[in-house]
Design a protein around this motif. Structure first.
Motif, PDB file in Angstrom:
ATOM      1  N   PHE A  91      11.177 124.332  -5.487  1.00  0.00           N
ATOM      2  CA  PHE A  91      12.246 123.794  -6.337  1.00  0.00           C
ATOM      3  C   PHE A  91      13.595 123.895  -5.636  1.00  0.00           C
ATOM      4  O   PHE A  91      14.404 122.957  -5.676  1.00  0.00           O
ATOM      5  N   SER A  92      13.844 125.030  -4.973  1.00  0.00           N
ATOM      6  CA  SER A  92      15.112 125.198  -4.258  1.00  0.00           C
ATOM      7  C   SER A  92      15.261 124.148  -3.159  1.00  0.00           C
ATOM      8  O   SER A  92      16.343 123.576  -2.960  1.00  0.00           O
ATOM      9  N   ALA A 131      13.828 121.160  -3.107  1.00  0.00           N
ATOM     10  CA  ALA A 131      14.060 119.857  -3.736  1.00  0.00           C
ATOM     11  C   ALA A 131      15.488 119.742  -4.263  1.00  0.00           C
ATOM     12  O   ALA A 131      16.125 118.687  -4.157  1.00  0.00           O
ATOM     13  N   LEU A 132      16.004 120.830  -4.817  1.00  0.00           N
ATOM     14  CA  LEU A 132      17.371 120.848  -5.328  1.00  0.00           C
ATOM     15  C   LEU A 132      18.359 120.533  -4.198  1.00  0.00           C
ATOM     16  O   LEU A 132      19.252 119.687  -4.339  1.00  0.00           O
ATOM     17  N   ALA A 133      18.155 121.210  -3.069  1.00  0.00           N
ATOM     18  CA  ALA A 133      19.043 120.993  -1.924  1.00  0.00           C
ATOM     19  C   ALA A 133      18.903 119.585  -1.363  1.00  0.00           C
ATOM     20  O   ALA A 133      19.896 118.943  -0.986  1.00  0.00           O
ATOM     21  N   GLU A 134      17.670 119.082  -1.302  1.00  0.00           N
ATOM     22  CA  GLU A 134      17.462 117.748  -0.738  1.00  0.00           C
ATOM     23  C   GLU A 134      18.092 116.664  -1.612  1.00  0.00           C
ATOM     24  O   GLU A 134      18.509 115.610  -1.109  1.00  0.00           O
ATOM     25  N   GLY A 143       4.541 132.412  -7.521  1.00  0.00           N
ATOM     26  CA  GLY A 143       5.794 131.865  -8.029  1.00  0.00           C
ATOM     27  C   GLY A 143       6.903 131.825  -6.997  1.00  0.00           C
ATOM     28  O   GLY A 143       7.800 130.975  -7.075  1.00  0.00           O
ATOM     29  N   VAL A 144       6.865 132.734  -6.030  1.00  0.00           N
ATOM     30  CA  VAL A 144       7.868 132.704  -4.956  1.00  0.00           C
ATOM     31  C   VAL A 144       7.833 131.350  -4.244  1.00  0.00           C
ATOM     32  O   VAL A 144       8.874 130.750  -3.965  1.00  0.00           O
ATOM     33  N   ALA A 145       6.627 130.864  -3.971  1.00  0.00           N
ATOM     34  CA  ALA A 145       6.491 129.562  -3.304  1.00  0.00           C
ATOM     35  C   ALA A 145       6.935 128.426  -4.231  1.00  0.00           C
ATOM     36  O   ALA A 145       7.550 127.457  -3.775  1.00  0.00           O
ATOM     37  N   GLY A 169       8.210 115.155 -15.124  1.00  0.00           N
ATOM     38  CA  GLY A 169       7.157 116.089 -15.528  1.00  0.00           C
ATOM     39  C   GLY A 169       7.311 117.486 -14.951  1.00  0.00           C
ATOM     40  O   GLY A 169       6.316 118.192 -14.752  1.00  0.00           O
ATOM     41  N   LEU A 170       8.545 117.914 -14.679  1.00  0.00           N
ATOM     42  CA  LEU A 170       8.756 119.226 -14.059  1.00  0.00           C
ATOM     43  C   LEU A 170       8.155 120.360 -14.881  1.00  0.00           C
ATOM     44  O   LEU A 170       7.442 121.217 -14.347  1.00  0.00           O
TER      45      LEU A 170
END
Length: 286
Positions: A199-200, A202-205, A192-194, A264-265
């Motif tokens: 997600f982090s 993708a959020l930043a991008e 889950g760390v990966a 589909g997240l």
């Protein structure tokens, strides 16, 4: 933890009778170092009461920098400490247990962090009635924010479990679970760390796409994850409730959530945990 035992064989501290105030590590890699650092920083164990062994000095230097004692003898760790954490690679662990078995007593509490090695296998490789537990930490233990589960063997009582839980809480959140949950924990929190990092990123991008500088976007994304996690843990809210609190009718968040649903997240994340858990079970069978 209990007091020192009397009786010293020779002048070396390592030759003293084992004491429950001392914690031993067989294997001195990154996770072992993270646990030791957490114990010391939290004041749960003094550095001079930690003894670590490894075949070479390459990893032991990290323990030495913390002020811990080190050795190349695995048996010496068992002879000096009653609580011993085995942090070797899984394929190496059976040979290590065979090596130390002659000095294992019923007073020892032996803890394995080796993924995929079951409690029944550990108990088979050690003398009868040995007290054994499995612990599965995750990488954030290195910053004392780990998610840790532990499962007890047949000969472990509640007092030993509470002792270990008390110590490991220096490295994050520690929960006792049935052994069947250990592989699920691998999929949820180990892997889950990966997933969270993906997600982090993708959020930043997304913010970079809209014109924000990359370094700033990544810092804010990480802080958003940290703050959200603290709210979930400290307030005991279900994620759905917090998500609902952020949404306003016709506002920005509900539009963004709709886009995530279209992508589909939710299903992809559930499938990722399922796939990682199934792989962990496959590796355990091997």
């Amino acid at each position: 933890m209990g007091g020192e035992r009397s009786g010293v064989r020779g002048n070396k501290m390592a030759a003293a009778e084992p004491s429950p105030r001392r914690v031993g590590f067989v294997g001195a890699g990154r996770m072992a170092g993270a646990i030791a650092q957490g114990l010391i920083r939290a004041g749960k164990v003094e550095a001079q009461h930690i003894l670590a062994s490894a075949p070479t000095d390459r990893n032991l230097c990290h323990f030495q920098a913390l002020g811990c004692r080190t050795t190349h003898s695995n048996q010496e760790v068992l002879q000096s400490c009653l609580l011993v954490i085995f942090a070797t690679k899984p394929h190496v662990l059976p040979a290590v247990l065979a090596e130390v078995a002659p000095v294992v007593t019923t007073e020892h509490i032996l803890v394995s962090v080796a993924a995929g090695v079951s409690l029944s296998t550990l108990e088979e490789l050690l003398p009868p009635n040995t007290r054994v537990l499995r612990v599965l930490p995750n990488l954030p233990c290195v910053v004392q924010e780990g998610a840790i589960v532990m499962a007890r063997g047949r000969h472990v009582g509640s007092s030993e479990t509470k002792l270990l839980q008390h110590l490991l809480e220096a490295c994050g959140r520690c929960e006792e679970v049935p052994e069947a949950y250990v592989d699920i924990h691998t999929g949820l929190s180990g892997s889950g760390v990966a997933f969270v990092c993906a997600f982090s990123e993708a959020l930043a991008e997304g913010a970079v796409k809209m014109g924000m500088p990359s370094s700033l976007a990544h810092r804010i994304a990480a802080q958003t994850l940290l703050g959200t996690a603290k709210m979930l843990l400290h307030e005991g809210q279900h994620p759905a409730q917090l998500r609902s609190d952020v949404c306003t009718p016709g506002g920005t968040t509900i539009y963004g959530l709709h886009a995530l649903e279209q992508g589909g997240l939710r299903a992809a994340t559930m499938s990722a945990v399922e796939a990682a858990t199934c792989r962990a079970k496959e590796l355990s069978r091997k």
